[in-house]
Design an enzyme around this catalytic site. Structure first.
Site, PDB file in Angstrom:
ATOM      1  N   GLU A  49       0.868  -1.189   0.000  1.00  0.00           N
ATOM      2  CA  GLU A  49       0.000   0.000   0.000  1.00  0.00           C
ATOM      3  C   GLU A  49       0.899   1.231   0.000  1.00  0.00           C
ATOM      4  O   GLU A  49       1.709   1.434   0.903  1.00  0.00           O
ATOM      5  CB  GLU A  49      -0.854   0.027   1.280  1.00  0.00           C
ATOM      6  CG  GLU A  49      -2.214  -0.573   1.170  1.00  0.00           C
ATOM      7  CD  GLU A  49      -3.046  -0.324   2.439  1.00  0.00           C
ATOM      8  OE1 GLU A  49      -2.947   0.749   3.048  1.00  0.00           O
ATOM      9  OE2 GLU A  49      -3.747  -1.275   2.818  1.00  0.00           O
ATOM     10  N   ASP A  60      -5.976   8.562  10.473  1.00  0.00           N
ATOM     11  CA  ASP A  60      -4.657   8.069  10.879  1.00  0.00           C
ATOM     12  C   ASP A  60      -4.310   8.424  12.315  1.00  0.00           C
ATOM     13  O   ASP A  60      -4.628   9.514  12.776  1.00  0.00           O
ATOM     14  CB  ASP A  60      -3.582   8.614   9.917  1.00  0.00           C
ATOM     15  CG  ASP A  60      -3.582   7.827   8.631  1.00  0.00           C
ATOM     16  OD1 ASP A  60      -3.842   8.400   7.558  1.00  0.00           O
ATOM     17  OD2 ASP A  60      -3.382   6.593   8.719  1.00  0.00           O
TER      18      ASP A  60
END
Ligand SMILES: O=P(O)(O)OC[C@@H](O)[C@@H](O)c1c[nH]c2ccccc12
Length: 268
Positions: A49, A60
């Site tokens: 990724e 995040d």
């Protein structure tokens, strides 16, 4: 057949699960990203990724937030992410890449332009965590035209939406192990195995799990039930710890080898 489909099929025929590292492009430098892509492939990564750094990474945790900030100090853009993927291919990289980006950079760049250039960089899929199913049709139509997989996320709270999301899924289904943001965890949602079973019955596509997976034991635990296991923060944290090595040309390779050693442990 998209490179990603072939990878999952091959692993399935070998009774294996894909190890899917996530790294932020340009953290701490684009040249290090290139070395990490090649080194992690050699160390057992099956799919990678590629995270496009973003100034407002809502989903995040602190580790990836700091990685994005370091990469943005180098003004890393979607274009850099596409170019480093292309360079890796020129250097012999063969595993599939999945571009990971928030929606805003896609809109800024232009979806048609992005998908066209993703084909050129041989990127097999894209994950856009803040693109809700309800708004995803136009992007999915472009993605389908370029045979690039728009990979959706499902979470334990998705409930009845799992079926809807699964119906429109491409490539694989990214199952988020627990609520909240990315980051190393010592435990996962209590009913995580039931949730994974639910996703498994909702689609014939491969399923991968992410969020909090941080050691070989976690990878082993979920490999029996999932076709892929995503590890981000635990790898990005090792990049952060190796910054002094990575930021000096004389010792950068030692730093890269440290991170690749961890990937090898996860794959073992
Ligand atoms: O960092 P973790 O806890 O190992 O989780 C993977 C995650 O980093 C990666 O897949 C990812 C990075 N940013 C995201 C935002 C949403 C969903 C997933 C992600």
């Amino acid at each position: 057949m998209n490179r990603m489909d072939a990878a999952f099929e091959k692993l399935k025929s070998e009774g294996k699960s894909a190890l899917i590292p996530f790294i932020t492009v340009g953290d701490p430098h684009i040249d290090i990203t290139l070395e990490l892509l090649l080194g992690m492939e050699r160390s057992g990564a099956d799919i990678i990724e590629l995270g496009v750094p973003y100034s407002d990474p809502l989903a995040d945790g602190p580790v990836i937030e700091r990685a994005s900030a370091r990469a943005l100090q180098n003004h890393i853009t979607i274009r850099d992410s596409l170019q480093v993927a292309k360079k890796a291919r020129e250097r012999g990289a063969s595993i599939p890449y999945v571009l990971f980006t928030y929606y805003n950079p896609v809109l800024q760049y232009g979806a048609e332009k992005l998908f066209n250039e993703m084909v050129d960089s041989e990127i097999s899929g894209i994950i856009i965590p803040d693109l809700p199913l309800e708004e995803s049709t136009p992007i999915r139509e472009i993605a389908d035209r370029y045979s690039i997989h728009l990979v959706p996320l499902v979470a334990p709270t998705s409930k009845e939406r799992v079926k809807q999301i699964a119906q429109h899924a491409r490539g694989f289904i990214y199952c988020v192990s627990s609520l909240g943001v990315t980051g190393v965890r010592s435990s996962f949602a209590a009913n995580i195995e039931d949730f994974l079973d639910e996703v498994r019955t909702a689609s014939d596509l491969p399923i991968a799990i992410g969020f909090g997976i941080s050691n070989a034991e976690h990878v082993r635990r979920f490999s029996s039930q999932c076709d892929g296991v995503v590890v981000g923060s635990a790898i990005v944290r090792r990049i952060e710890e190796a910054l002094p090595l990575l930021q000096s040309p004389q010792t950068a390779q030692d730093g890269v080898l440290q991170i690749c050693k961890f990937v090898r442990e996860l794959k073992s």
